[in-house]
Design an enzyme around this catalytic site. Structure first.
Site, PDB file in Angstrom:
ATOM      1  CD  GLU A  64      -2.756   1.541   0.320  1.00  0.00           C
ATOM      2  OE1 GLU A  64      -3.311   2.660   0.307  1.00  0.00           O
ATOM      3  OE2 GLU A  64      -2.986   0.660  -0.536  1.00  0.00           O
ATOM      4  CG  HIS A  67      -0.921   1.841  -4.933  1.00  0.00           C
ATOM      5  ND1 HIS A  67      -2.221   1.977  -4.481  1.00  0.00           N
ATOM      6  CD2 HIS A  67      -0.962   2.169  -6.253  1.00  0.00           C
ATOM      7  CE1 HIS A  67      -2.994   2.346  -5.478  1.00  0.00           C
ATOM      8  NE2 HIS A  67      -2.257   2.472  -6.567  1.00  0.00           N
ATOM      9  CG  HIS A 129      -9.961   2.956  -7.987  1.00  0.00           C
ATOM     10  ND1 HIS A 129      -8.910   2.117  -8.210  1.00  0.00           N
ATOM     11  CD2 HIS A 129      -9.424   4.124  -7.533  1.00  0.00           C
ATOM     12  CE1 HIS A 129      -7.775   2.737  -7.901  1.00  0.00           C
ATOM     13  NE2 HIS A 129      -8.064   3.946  -7.492  1.00  0.00           N
ATOM     14  CG  HIS A 222     -17.426 -10.571 -17.717  1.00  0.00           C
ATOM     15  ND1 HIS A 222     -17.098  -9.308 -18.165  1.00  0.00           N
ATOM     16  CD2 HIS A 222     -16.246 -11.241 -17.619  1.00  0.00           C
ATOM     17  CE1 HIS A 222     -15.789  -9.219 -18.325  1.00  0.00           C
ATOM     18  NE2 HIS A 222     -15.260 -10.376 -18.012  1.00  0.00           N
ATOM     19  CG  HIS A 284      -8.321 -10.823 -17.610  1.00  0.00           C
ATOM     20  ND1 HIS A 284      -8.640 -11.417 -18.805  1.00  0.00           N
ATOM     21  CD2 HIS A 284      -9.475 -10.268 -17.140  1.00  0.00           C
ATOM     22  CE1 HIS A 284      -9.931 -11.229 -19.063  1.00  0.00           C
ATOM     23  NE2 HIS A 284     -10.453 -10.539 -18.071  1.00  0.00           N
TER      24      HIS A 284
END
Length: 316
Positions: A64, A67, A129, A222, A284
């Site tokens: 975190e 980041h 987000h 999806h 992905h």
């Protein structure tokens, strides 16, 4: 007469570094979420566990904190890039639009990141987000591509008799781009709700409704959306194939997009086979990022606005 590019050649490298930084920001954000490190700094933002530099470290805190550092560094790069680009290319409307979208999306991504820390990380916010990060990357990708095109001077003279065909392609491309954002957003929602982890079969799930309940409907939706996206991108490629020899730039980008969407579908299969393995997930997401960016580049190259700006600047 073409204007001299002598004083402009140093902006594209800055844009490329900023784009790379944004890709790392997004990649670290995905790692952050998937490893459960979003609360590594507690509920504090922008501080980390009440400190500028945390005193107690573990894997979640490190992920975190790194980041957040990369976000700050890339924000500074983006501000420098905005200042440099605006000073030299403020007369180009296409660049001003891309700059504005990129800055707003980057800011929105930061705000949503803060919200996800200060709240309970609801799937809808996490998916939004991710969608915002995709908009920020795509706009910066197109901004960078435009700067490269200007500074290298690699422009192709276009036959005006093909204008109507390119106009039709433009509409389909921008429509497909908007749809691709919806597909990626819904895919993120599938992941963050945990619906994707129920299934083993590909391309069709082997589980029944009695086993997976509403997760089956979410997953099938999806997969259907992804299939429709493939068909739309295939159509774009076939459209540009008819323009081969006249607009090779469009054909090349559409082929690149088609290859990316195929790999995107295969990486989706890998996700299911590996039960949402982190590496498969990052693969992905990365392919999806470049696929959407490639779609945007196709739309940009077919854009009448960019063509007008090109002709105005180089007096063609």
């Amino acid at each position: 007469m073409a204007k001299s590019n002598e004083r402009r050649t140093n902006i594209f490298p800055l844009a490329l570094v900023t784009l790379t930084g944004l890709f790392l920001v997004n990649l670290l954000g995905f790692i952050d979420t998937q490893t459960g490190s979003a609360f590594g700094c507690g509920r504090d933002w922008p501080l980390c566990n009440g400190k500028i530099i945390p005193e107690v470290w573990n894997t979640h805190v490190a992920i975190e904190f790194i980041h957040r550092l990369v976000v700050l560094a890339d924000l500074l790069l983006l501000l420098f890039l905005i200042a440099a680009t605006y000073r030299r290319y403020r007369g180009r409307k296409d660049i001003r639009i891309l700059m504005g979208i990129s800055f707003l999306a980057f800011s929105g991504e930061g705000v949503l990141g803060a919200i996800s820390v200060l709240t309970d990380n609801p799937p809808s916010v996490l998916a939004l987000h991710m969608g915002m990060s995709l908009i920020a990357f795509t706009s910066l990708y197109l901004w960078t591509a435009t700067l490269r095109q200007i500074e290298t001077g690699k422009y192709q003279r276009f036959d005006l008799q093909d204008a109507s065909s390119v106009k039709q392609l433009r509409k389909w491309t921008w429509g497909t781009l908007i749809y691709s954002f919806l597909v990626v957003y819904f895919g993120a929602y599938v992941t963050f709700t945990g619906a994707g982890g129920y299934f083993q079969g590909w391309p069709f799930p082997t589980e029944s409704y009695s086993q997976a309940k509403t997760a089956l409907l979410i997953d099938l939706t999806h997969r259907l959306m992804a299939l429709i996206l493939f068909v739309l991108i295939l159509r774009l490629f076939l459209f540009t194939f008819r323009l081969r020899g006249k607009r090779e730039d469009l054909r090349a980008v559409s082929l690149q997009t088609l290859i990316l969407v195929v790999f995107q579908m295969l990486s989706g299969a890998l996700l299911i086979i590996t039960k949402l393995n982190l590496i498969a997930f990052l693969l992905h997401v990365s392919i999806a990022t470049f696929m959407v960016g490639s779609l945007g580049l196709l739309g940009l190259k077919a854009s009448s606005l960019q063509e007008k700006e090109r002709m105005k600047e180089y007096n063609l």
